[in-house]
Design an enzyme around this catalytic site. Sequence first.
Site, PDB file in Angstrom:
ATOM      1  N   ARG A   1      -5.745   8.110   7.551  1.00  0.00           N
ATOM      2  CA  ARG A   1      -4.813   7.911   6.438  1.00  0.00           C
ATOM      3  C   ARG A   1      -5.283   8.661   5.194  1.00  0.00           C
ATOM      4  O   ARG A   1      -5.187   8.174   4.065  1.00  0.00           O
ATOM      5  CB  ARG A   1      -4.629   6.429   6.111  1.00  0.00           C
TER       6      ARG A   1
ATOM      7  N   SER B   1       2.761  -1.248   5.573  1.00  0.00           N
ATOM      8  CA  SER B   1       1.363  -1.692   5.528  1.00  0.00           C
ATOM      9  C   SER B   1       0.773  -1.427   4.149  1.00  0.00           C
ATOM     10  O   SER B   1       0.715  -0.274   3.706  1.00  0.00           O
ATOM     11  CB  SER B   1       0.540  -0.959   6.589  1.00  0.00           C
TER      12      SER B   1
ATOM     13  N   GLU C   1      -3.379   1.238   1.205  1.00  0.00           N
ATOM     14  CA  GLU C   1      -2.748   2.416   1.784  1.00  0.00           C
ATOM     15  C   GLU C   1      -1.641   2.902   0.856  1.00  0.00           C
ATOM     16  O   GLU C   1      -1.296   4.072   0.826  1.00  0.00           O
ATOM     17  CB  GLU C   1      -2.170   2.060   3.161  1.00  0.00           C
TER      18      GLU C   1
END
Length: 343
Positions: free
Chosen positions: A170, A244, A339
């Site tokens: 990520r 998320s 995130e």
Amino acid sequence: MSPSSTSLIRKGISLKPFNSFGIEAKTAFWAELTEESDLFRLQETDTFQKLQRQILGGGSNILITRDYPGLMLKIRIPGITVISEDDREVVLSIGAGVEWDELVRFTTQRGWGGLENLSMIPGETGAAPIQNIGAYGVELESVFISLDAVQLETGEKTTFDREMCRFGYRDSIFKRSHKGKYLITNVTLRLSKQPRLRLDYGNLKAVLDSEGVRNPDISDVSRAVRKIRSSKLPDPAVTGNAGSFFKNPVITSDQFRKLSELHSAIPSYPAGDMVKIPAAWLIDQCGFKGKRVGDAGVHEHHALILVNHGNASGADILALADDIRSEVAGRFGVALEPEVNIL
């Protein structure tokens, strides 16, 4: 300064329709870019030169905690173009403003494999490399060739290949040293006509087995991913969220061994020489699933999803996120990293 430059800029625009949390906030100045040349025209303006700037894609990976005092750049560059094609693969050039899931549908319908596990991820294609988006054992990096970007300060165009992007979990160079410095205009991907399916992550294979699908193709995989995601994730059009909120933490094998001695039920996945732990499990164990503080809350079916039940501010959501991070760190000694981008 040309009239066409100033006509691109608008003032006092509400950001509520442009962020999936549905947070009410305003930007002082706003410009929509439908082609690369729009950026070059904007660079002629005093507004662009003197104010801070923020690039906005699909608004699905951002938490806005305040009114923005600068210039918000909304990317709407379109287009999906076949660059080359043979019996084995196809190379596509995609405009940064193309909705990611529109691209996934486009490719799976044509039997071009590589993106099926990434079905239903919200946002736009230009943001995908920044985050190195991933799901069900697949990351963008696996199909990525290059991207084109413009340096905001100088207007210099650069093509970044995979190595230059420095992808991680990520993560990419655009979340670190190049954060906020480049506007991505175009992404080039290589997809396969003879794809190797990834069915070994989560309950993807179990869903296909339950449907009696013994020899799945990419359309079957995409459908199964959509089924799973739809059952777990709230629709942002109904309940504001950004998917998320935290990354799944990756820790050393030694750290995991010590954790598992204290918490024998802790789930994990291999991550090279490291171990990945589901952040949702950690959050759930701390009692946050379904918790609500005013209109800020944690989704009742998925502890990794923070939600806006109606009128939560960005500060409300952030305060809840900070409480979660504190509790998880205190109980497990594991640091959760957002995130979602915090503005």
